[in-house]
Design an enzyme around this catalytic site. Structure first.
Site, PDB file in Angstrom:
ATOM      1  N   ASP A  29      -8.086  -9.128   4.413  1.00 20.83           N
ATOM      2  CA  ASP A  29      -7.893  -7.959   5.264  1.00 20.83           C
ATOM      3  C   ASP A  29      -8.939  -7.824   6.355  1.00 20.83           C
ATOM      4  O   ASP A  29      -9.834  -6.989   6.238  1.00 20.83           O
ATOM      5  CB  ASP A  29      -7.909  -6.700   4.389  1.00 20.83           C
ATOM      6  CG  ASP A  29      -7.318  -5.504   5.109  1.00 20.83           C
ATOM      7  OD1 ASP A  29      -6.872  -5.679   6.249  1.00 20.83           O
ATOM      8  OD2 ASP A  29      -7.315  -4.412   4.522  1.00 20.83           O
ATOM      9  N   GLU A  59     -12.688  -1.788  11.885  1.00 22.60           N
ATOM     10  CA  GLU A  59     -12.699  -1.126  10.579  1.00 22.60           C
ATOM     11  C   GLU A  59     -13.742  -1.718   9.640  1.00 22.60           C
ATOM     12  O   GLU A  59     -14.394  -0.992   8.898  1.00 22.60           O
ATOM     13  CB  GLU A  59     -11.300  -1.244   9.949  1.00 22.60           C
ATOM     14  CG  GLU A  59     -11.224  -0.716   8.530  1.00 22.60           C
ATOM     15  CD  GLU A  59      -9.835  -0.879   7.907  1.00 22.60           C
ATOM     16  OE1 GLU A  59      -8.908  -1.354   8.589  1.00 22.60           O
ATOM     17  OE2 GLU A  59      -9.698  -0.518   6.723  1.00 22.60           O
ATOM     18  N   GLU A  87       0.827  -1.213   0.000  1.00 21.55           N
ATOM     19  CA  GLU A  87       0.000   0.000   0.000  1.00 21.55           C
ATOM     20  C   GLU A  87       0.861   1.263   0.000  1.00 21.55           C
ATOM     21  O   GLU A  87       0.623   2.200   0.757  1.00 21.55           O
ATOM     22  CB  GLU A  87      -0.968  -0.015   1.183  1.00 21.55           C
ATOM     23  CG  GLU A  87      -1.913  -1.210   1.141  1.00 21.55           C
ATOM     24  CD  GLU A  87      -2.947  -1.220   2.252  1.00 21.55           C
ATOM     25  OE1 GLU A  87      -2.665  -0.691   3.343  1.00 21.55           O
ATOM     26  OE2 GLU A  87      -4.044  -1.769   2.006  1.00 21.55           O
TER      27      GLU A  87
HETATM   28  C1  BDP Z   1      -6.092  -1.992   5.956  1.00 21.45           C
HETATM   29  C2  BDP Z   1      -6.421  -0.603   6.402  1.00 21.45           C
HETATM   30  C3  BDP Z   1      -5.258   0.345   6.262  1.00 21.45           C
HETATM   31  C4  BDP Z   1      -4.031  -0.254   6.911  1.00 21.45           C
HETATM   32  C5  BDP Z   1      -3.772  -1.616   6.320  1.00 21.45           C
HETATM   33  C6  BDP Z   1      -2.625  -2.332   7.006  1.00 21.45           C
HETATM   34  O1  BDP Z   1      -7.512  -0.137   5.631  1.00 21.45           O
HETATM   35  O2  BDP Z   1      -5.633   1.549   6.871  1.00 21.45           O
HETATM   36  O3  BDP Z   1      -2.932   0.575   6.737  1.00 21.45           O
HETATM   37  O4  BDP Z   1      -4.888  -2.441   6.504  1.00 21.45           O
HETATM   38  O5  BDP Z   1      -2.897  -3.252   7.760  1.00 21.45           O
HETATM   39  O6  BDP Z   1      -7.091  -2.827   6.453  1.00 21.45           O
HETATM   40  O7  BDP Z   1      -1.478  -1.997   6.774  1.00 21.45           O
END
Ligand code: BDP
Length: 734
Positions: free
Chosen positions: A397, A425, A323
């Site tokens: 996730d 979340e 990401e």
């Molecule tokens: C996702 C979230 C994000 C996190 C990412 C992570 O949306 O904000 O940075 O995981 O775990 O679920 O790095």
């Protein structure tokens, strides 16, 4: 005889522990007098409310004074906690002595600090540094309680367990508990930015008031540490995985030190996230290539500097090449190259590196569910001893339901730790009542079939890959500045449950809920039973109204608040809900069998076989692994389409049932917390209905199927739901 009275010094702490009342919000009903005093949730599960008069004498007899053997800030904390408990539950402050006991004392110490403890020859040998023993012993014709351990922190854990026995009204006479944690690193991951914004946080700002640190240490930090110690949490990553290199600068490290000082007596070490490009951003280097000697030297010097400031610093947590985060991949190096370089920097100081396996990349067209395994599994055995790979519970996730991550059991030569998300979340933020215990238990008790049938995910976590290898569990914290810490009263249970699972991954979620409910809400078995029943079904309710039958990631874009199954236009394919559900005229679901992405081949053969056939796949994972026709027959006799609708309806109905149960608790728990929960359940009900209606409207538009008789039409048309724009929903940026 040398008696030490510490009542005065503890007075301030005891005042803080006293129950808060708020007469203004009491209802003006005739039963007012019998309604428990209002609370705001600040005291968490450490409320220490008075024991009923009938049971009090038995507790008061065995807990009439404190004998402390040992002299350290940790023992001070243990004594202070005993005093809080005694004052709150038994209504009196206790005498503290360093002498050997009279009867009716709680005696705390280690064999090294206490000749008395040593003389009892308790079975402490196998309990390590953090385990403890609690025993009742007869002395001078009365019961006394010994809380013993090999170290002071074990004593503190034993004290919390002892107090829990009273909070949950267990008998003290004959008490005989020995316990020790099954995992070494039991750690909260705070996704907290330096400006106090909490990524995916729904409980206010970050607790860390960096601006006032190190000069001012908010007393709340101590209460936070107490809460963590009470459930055995022994580590805290202070900063977001989407990391900021600034935290590694000297002016920030002194602030980190101030927090470390508060946490140290409670057995909690601090850790930081390491931004992989820090050598460039704050070090003035041209590269962060892990194989460049100048880069390795920079990190080594940085680690030496950190340990000079914080001698018991725990180590680093790293999110790399995921990401948009920088990482070794930027230099065509592997995750092991990156992790090992950092591991070498902290190794001389006893530090560890937690290297996250949550990786997927925009350039990779492969099923996102396959990418972490594909990147990491081949690296098995190539990591340094002080690296532990941190793996999310599922391959996508933190969804309301995912099968366990195929990496568990698949890297037998590499320590792997679990990462759970405590903050909700994807399960309704703070307002939805969703107890995550059943979800975590489901994952932990999953059979990996590696290396053989019967080896659960929990087994892979708590069996070190070699003697002394590091083990652990991380939880993404749901804690912030809200008065109730977690954004809702019931989300406190998820913090609590995380600690319990990290201590013992074979814990049972129901038993945890029962202890929590009893300590947090009431002594009344009927109320506790009702609360435990609500909690027990609450996660499945969320699955039902959001993502039933193995669906996943259908949340709206970015903030993940509310439904967005129609979203299909985002740049990266795996950001789109449509990528996950693959619904069309022909059917719905993601084919992960050999005819599809073949993600199934990442599991052990017996599982790949079982889940490879829709007939032998549990229906709650069906659409995770298979693309199936809308009129497929389900075990209920309904078609898949009808079954999907039934799940949405069941989800909404489950929330209504929780509301009805909660209504019955009115007047049985304090009104202030009761009404907050009641309001939140109403929000949840409305949002569950939103999820149901929007999902049905969308999937109907795709499937073209009619709604069977008895299924209510969505309240609005699809466009109405699509037009909802929640861009200011919390947790997704400033
Ligand atoms: C996702 C979230 C994000 C996190 C990412 C992570 O949306 O904000 O940075 O995981 O775990 O679920 O790095």
């Amino acid at each position: 005889m040398r008696l030490l009275f510490v009542v005065m010094t503890l007075f301030a702490a005891l005042i803080a522990a006293a129950p808060r009342t708020d007469a203004r919000s009491l209802p003006s009903s005739p039963q007012t007098a019998t309604i428990p005093a209002n609370e705001d949730g600040y005291d968490l599960w450490l409320r220490y409310r008075p024991v009923d008069p009938a049971s009090r004498p038995a507790y008061a007899a065995a807990f009439a004074s404190i004998v402390r053997h040992g002299n350290s800030p940790t023992i001070d904390a243990a004594v202070a906690e005993l005093q809080r408990g005694a004052l709150g539950m038994l209504g009196r402050e206790l005498q503290v002595s360093e002498e050997d006991a009279l009867g009716g004392a709680v005696i705390i110490g280690t064999p090294a600090t206490s000749r008395f403890v040593a003389s009892l020859k308790l079975p402490l040998a196998g309990l390590g540094a953090e385990g403890f023993a609690i025993r009742s012993v007869a002395m001078h014709g009365r019961v006394s309680i010994v809380i013993a351990a090999n170290s002071d922190i074990g004593v503190l854990y034993g004290v919390f367990r002892f107090l829990q026995q009273i909070q949950t009204r267990q008998k003290l006479n004959g008490i005989d508990i020995t316990d020790s944690p099954k995992l070494q690193v039991r750690i909260l991951n705070h996704w907290d930015n330096l400006d106090r914004y909490v990524e995916r946080g729904y409980a206010g700002q970050s607790l860390w008031d960096w601006q006032k640190l190190p000069g001012y240490k908010d007393p709340r930090y101590t209460d936070y540490a107490r809460a963590n110690a009470s459930i055995g949490i022994n580590g805290v990553v202070l900063t977001n995985v989407n990391a900021n290199a600034e935290i590694l600068k000297p002016e920030w490290l002194v602030k980190v030190r101030a927090l470390a000082e508060v946490f140290r007596p409670y057995g909690i070490r601090v850790y930081l996230t390491a931004r992989f490009s820090a050598p460039i951003e704050i070090g003035g280097l041209k590269t962060a290539d892990p194989l460049d000697p100048a880069v390795a030297a920079w990190w080594k010097a940085k680690a030496d500097e950190i340990y000079r400031v914080i001698p018991d610093f725990g180590g680093f947590l790293v999110k790399a090449n995921s990401e948009g985060q920088p990482g070794p991949g930027d230099y065509k190096r592997s995750h092991a190259d990156g992790a090992n370089m950092l591991a070498d920097a902290v190794a001389p100081h006893g530090g560890i590196v937690m290297w996250r396996a949550f990786v997927y990349s925009a350039e990779n067209a492969e099923d996102r569910a396959k990418q972490a395994y594909a990147d990491f599994q081949p690296l098995d055995g190539t990591f340094r001893d002080n690296v532990i790979v941190q793996v999310k519970n599922g391959a996508i996730d933190f969804q309301p339901r995912e099968p366990f991550h195929p990496l568990f059991g698949a890297m037998p030569r590499t320590p792997l730790m679990m990462e759970f998300q405590i903050t909700k979340e994807y399960l309704g933020f703070a307002t939805h009542l969703a107890y995550l215990g059943p979800m975590w238990e489901e994952v932990l008790q999953s059979d990996t079939f590696r290396p053989r049938e019967g080896v659960t995910v929990a087994d892979t976590l708590d069996t070190p890959v070699r003697p002394g290898a590091v083990t652990g569990m991380a939880g993404v914290a749901n804690i912030g500045t809200d008065r109730n810490w977690s954004g809702s009263q019931f989300d406190q249970a998820n913090w609590y449950a995380f600690g319990r699972f990290a201590w013992d991954p074979d814990s049972k979620s129901d038993a945890i809920a029962r202890d929590w409910a009893r300590m947090t809400w009431s002594d009344d078995p009927a109320t506790v039973g009702a609360i435990v029943a609500m909690m027990g079904g609450s996660r499945e309710a969320v699955v039902d109204y959001m993502t039933p039958l193995g669906l996943a990631h259908l949340m709206a874009t970015g903030h993940h608040y509310g439904p967005g199954p129609w979203v299909a236009n985002l740049a990266r394919p795996e950001w789109n809900p449509a990528y996950y559900h693959r619904a069309g005229k022909d059917g719905i679901g993601f084919d992960r069998t050999k005819t599809g992405s073949d993600a199934l081949s990442q599991y052990a053969d017996p599982l790949a076989k079982r889940w490879g056939n829709p007939e032998t796949t549990p229906e709650n994972l069906l659409l995770w692994f298979h693309h199936v026709p809308w009129d497929r027959k389900m075990t209920s006799g309904r078609t898949l389409w009808e079954e999907l609708l039934a799940h949405y309806d069941r989800g909404v109905a489950s929330v209504a049932a929780m509301q009805a149960r909660w209504e019955e608790q009115k007047g049985r728990v304090d009104h202030r917390r009761w009404s907050e929960v009641s309001d939140f359940l109403a929000i949840q009900h409305a949002e569950a209905k939103w999820w149901r209606d929007a999902s049905i409207a969308y999937f109907q538009s795709v499937s073209g199927r009619p709604l069977p008789a008895g299924v209510a039409a969505p309240e609005h048309d699809l466009d109405w739901y699509k037009a909802i724009d929640s861009k200011y929903a919390p947790g997704n940026g400033k």
